[in-house]
Enzyme design. Structure first.
Site, PDB file in Angstrom:
ATOM      1  N   GLY A   8       0.827  -1.211   0.000  1.00 36.75           N
ATOM      2  CA  GLY A   8       0.000   0.000   0.000  1.00 36.75           C
ATOM      3  C   GLY A   8       0.855   1.251   0.000  1.00 36.75           C
ATOM      4  O   GLY A   8       0.482   2.289   0.551  1.00 36.75           O
ATOM      5  N   GLN A  12      -2.279   6.857   1.360  1.00 37.06           N
ATOM      6  CA  GLN A  12      -2.094   8.036   2.215  1.00 37.06           C
ATOM      7  C   GLN A  12      -0.984   7.833   3.245  1.00 37.06           C
ATOM      8  O   GLN A  12      -0.063   8.647   3.338  1.00 37.06           O
ATOM      9  CB  GLN A  12      -3.413   8.365   2.936  1.00 37.06           C
ATOM     10  CG  GLN A  12      -3.344   9.665   3.733  1.00 37.06           C
ATOM     11  CD  GLN A  12      -4.415   9.757   4.824  1.00 37.06           C
ATOM     12  OE1 GLN A  12      -5.082   8.783   5.161  1.00 37.06           O
ATOM     13  NE2 GLN A  12      -4.586  10.940   5.371  1.00 37.06           N
ATOM     14  N   ILE A  35      -0.578  -1.815  -6.011  1.00 42.25           N
ATOM     15  CA  ILE A  35      -1.070  -2.108  -7.366  1.00 42.25           C
ATOM     16  C   ILE A  35      -1.030  -0.829  -8.201  1.00 42.25           C
ATOM     17  O   ILE A  35      -1.025  -0.871  -9.420  1.00 42.25           O
ATOM     18  CB  ILE A  35      -2.511  -2.697  -7.377  1.00 42.25           C
ATOM     19  CG1 ILE A  35      -3.443  -1.882  -6.485  1.00 42.25           C
ATOM     20  CG2 ILE A  35      -2.517  -4.166  -6.981  1.00 42.25           C
ATOM     21  CD1 ILE A  35      -4.904  -2.279  -6.617  1.00 42.25           C
ATOM     22  N   ASP A  50       0.015  -7.079  -6.016  1.00 40.53           N
ATOM     23  CA  ASP A  50      -1.344  -7.228  -5.491  1.00 40.53           C
ATOM     24  C   ASP A  50      -1.203  -8.101  -4.247  1.00 40.53           C
ATOM     25  O   ASP A  50      -0.673  -9.215  -4.338  1.00 40.53           O
ATOM     26  CB  ASP A  50      -2.198  -7.911  -6.569  1.00 40.53           C
ATOM     27  CG  ASP A  50      -3.629  -8.129  -6.123  1.00 40.53           C
ATOM     28  OD1 ASP A  50      -3.912  -8.047  -4.914  1.00 40.53           O
ATOM     29  OD2 ASP A  50      -4.465  -8.407  -7.013  1.00 40.53           O
ATOM     30  N   TYR A 140     -15.606  -2.858   6.923  1.00 43.65           N
ATOM     31  CA  TYR A 140     -14.213  -2.459   7.177  1.00 43.65           C
ATOM     32  C   TYR A 140     -13.822  -2.790   8.626  1.00 43.65           C
ATOM     33  O   TYR A 140     -12.771  -3.379   8.890  1.00 43.65           O
ATOM     34  CB  TYR A 140     -14.069  -0.965   6.905  1.00 43.65           C
ATOM     35  CG  TYR A 140     -12.714  -0.370   7.225  1.00 43.65           C
ATOM     36  CD1 TYR A 140     -11.582  -0.715   6.501  1.00 43.65           C
ATOM     37  CD2 TYR A 140     -12.577   0.588   8.244  1.00 43.65           C
ATOM     38  CE1 TYR A 140     -10.349  -0.146   6.789  1.00 43.65           C
ATOM     39  CE2 TYR A 140     -11.354   1.162   8.532  1.00 43.65           C
ATOM     40  CZ  TYR A 140     -10.243   0.792   7.801  1.00 43.65           C
ATOM     41  OH  TYR A 140      -9.033   1.369   8.096  1.00 43.65           O
ATOM     42  N   LYS A 144     -11.151  -5.315  10.351  1.00 40.73           N
ATOM     43  CA  LYS A 144     -10.106  -4.815  11.252  1.00 40.73           C
ATOM     44  C   LYS A 144     -10.054  -5.633  12.552  1.00 40.73           C
ATOM     45  O   LYS A 144      -8.982  -5.942  13.061  1.00 40.73           O
ATOM     46  CB  LYS A 144     -10.298  -3.316  11.534  1.00 40.73           C
ATOM     47  CG  LYS A 144      -9.865  -2.437  10.376  1.00 40.73           C
ATOM     48  CD  LYS A 144      -8.363  -2.510  10.165  1.00 40.73           C
ATOM     49  CE  LYS A 144      -7.894  -1.937   8.864  1.00 40.73           C
ATOM     50  NZ  LYS A 144      -6.468  -2.176   8.581  1.00 40.73           N
ATOM     51  N   ILE A 170      -6.564  10.047  10.014  1.00 43.39           N
ATOM     52  CA  ILE A 170      -5.239  10.639   9.811  1.00 43.39           C
ATOM     53  C   ILE A 170      -5.345  11.844   8.872  1.00 43.39           C
ATOM     54  O   ILE A 170      -5.898  11.732   7.772  1.00 43.39           O
ATOM     55  CB  ILE A 170      -4.251   9.610   9.209  1.00 43.39           C
ATOM     56  CG1 ILE A 170      -4.197   8.323  10.052  1.00 43.39           C
ATOM     57  CG2 ILE A 170      -2.857  10.221   9.068  1.00 43.39           C
ATOM     58  CD1 ILE A 170      -3.679   8.481  11.457  1.00 43.39           C
TER      59      ILE A 170
HETATM   60  N1  SER Z   1      -9.642   6.732   8.372  1.00 43.89           N
HETATM   61  C1  SER Z   1     -10.275   5.456   8.198  1.00 43.89           C
HETATM   62  C2  SER Z   1     -11.585   5.568   7.528  1.00 43.89           C
HETATM   63  O1  SER Z   1     -12.197   6.618   7.651  1.00 43.89           O
HETATM   64  C3  SER Z   1     -10.448   4.777   9.528  1.00 43.89           C
HETATM   65  O2  SER Z   1      -9.488   3.826   9.697  1.00 43.89           O
HETATM   66  O3  SER Z   1     -12.044   4.635   6.961  1.00 43.89           O
END
Ligand code: SER
Length: 316
Positions: A8, A12, A35, A50, A140, A144, A170
């Site tokens: 990755g 970001q 990728i 990948d 998501y 996690k 972030i």
């Molecule tokens: N910054 C991420 C998101 O908004 C959270 O891990 O999906």
């Protein structure tokens, strides 16, 4: 010096982590993979990879005698809700590939970040403890939590030294995030500097933990440098720097750019995700076990963003 592989690397966090690691161990000791190609700067080593391609992944780790892996490839929260199967595959199979390649190749340390998304609507939302209820209801977050457990499993049962933090949103100025729920914070700066109005997809009082990128990079590197004997946990350390609401950020930006106009129109999908995440995390375990301490608060982050972002606006 050790050879480090980053997945990755065009994303970001990945793109900035690569620069930081290059400064620490030397450009030729960091293998960037993604990728999506990385804009190549003076000698950066980039390999298209990948994370679902386990065979190629293992070949690369063996070819470069990789000693540490930083696994940043993932589909973020809002994008994951649009394509849950893809998110499951990338986030879960990708993570399993990283851990298992680390096991078979004897990689000495692995960093796999988790997120505030690993919590859910039944989690205590204020001062969210390190160990608490984790029943996320977005895909998501589900990946996690599973990733955190998988990391612990590989530590305990497979002898892989896997470490990780639960990152908050972030904020950064070099590479746009993609498909996250906390992206509004960056979008707001971009609009304000372009002298455009901004309509935020979260309600003005939605509180979430956030962190400025320099602190996010320090958290990662400091945890990876920590003496393993001082770690009671390995994975999923809560880390935070400040709590932000869209209204608070808009007001902080307006102190410097009074003409900035911000409106609010909640997007039901992202609002539901944000409402299920903590208002504020308790990061005492990270502070105690490896000395975590953020350097940027809301005001110093806003000042630095407004200084740095203008030179990079075209990237957003
Ligand atoms: N910054 C991420 C998101 O908004 C959270 O891990 O999906």
């Amino acid at each position: 010096m050790s050879t480090i592989l980053v997945t990755g690397a065009s994303g970001q966090i990945g793109s900035e982590l690569v620069r930081e690691l290059q400064q620490r161990v030397g450009i030729s000791s960091v293998i960037s993979t993604d990728i999506k190609p990385l804009p190549l700067e003076n000698g950066t080593i980039f390999k298209k990879l990948d994370v679902l391609d386990r065979r190629k992944f293992e070949e690369l780790v063996r070819e470069y005698h990789v000693e540490e892996i930083y696994h940043l490839a993932a589909i973020l929260s809002a994008a994951a809700e649009k394509n849950p199967i893809l998110a499951w595959n990338i986030n879960m199979t990708g993570t399993l590939n990283v851990l298992d390649v680390a096991r078979v190749c004897g990689v000495s340390k692995v960093f796999i970040p988790s997120s505030i998304a690993a919590f859910g609507p039944s989690t205590p939302l204020d001062h969210t403890p390190q160990t608490t209820i984790q029943r996320p209801n977005a895909i998501y977050g589900i990946t996690k939590v599973a990733g955190e457990l998988l990391g612990d499993y590989y530590v305990e049962k497979m002898g892989v030294d896997c470490r990780g933090v639960r990152y908050p949103g972030i904020i950064s100025y070099l590479t746009p995030p993609g498909g996250g729920t906390t992206d509004y914070a960056i979008d707001m700066f971009v609009s304000a500097l372009r002298k455009e109005p901004y309509t935020c997809y979260l309600s003005p009082d939605t509180s979430l933990d956030m962190m400025y990128m320099p602190d996010a990079l320090r958290a990662c590197i400091q945890l990876m440098d920590a003496d393993s004997t001082s770690l009671l946990h390995h994975n999923a350390f809560n880390v935070t720097a400040f709590q932000l609401t869209p209204a608070r950020l808009a007001a902080a930006i307006q102190e410097y750019i009074p003409s900035f106009v911000c409106a609010f129109e909640s997007d039901p999908v992202r609002q539901a995700i944000a409402d299920s995440w903590p208002n504020s995390m308790d990061d005492q375990a990270a502070r105690t076990e490896w000395g975590w301490e953020p350097r940027f608060d809301l005001d110093s982050m806003v000042q630095d963003m407004l200084q740095q972002l203008p030179a990079h606006l075209s990237l957003f």
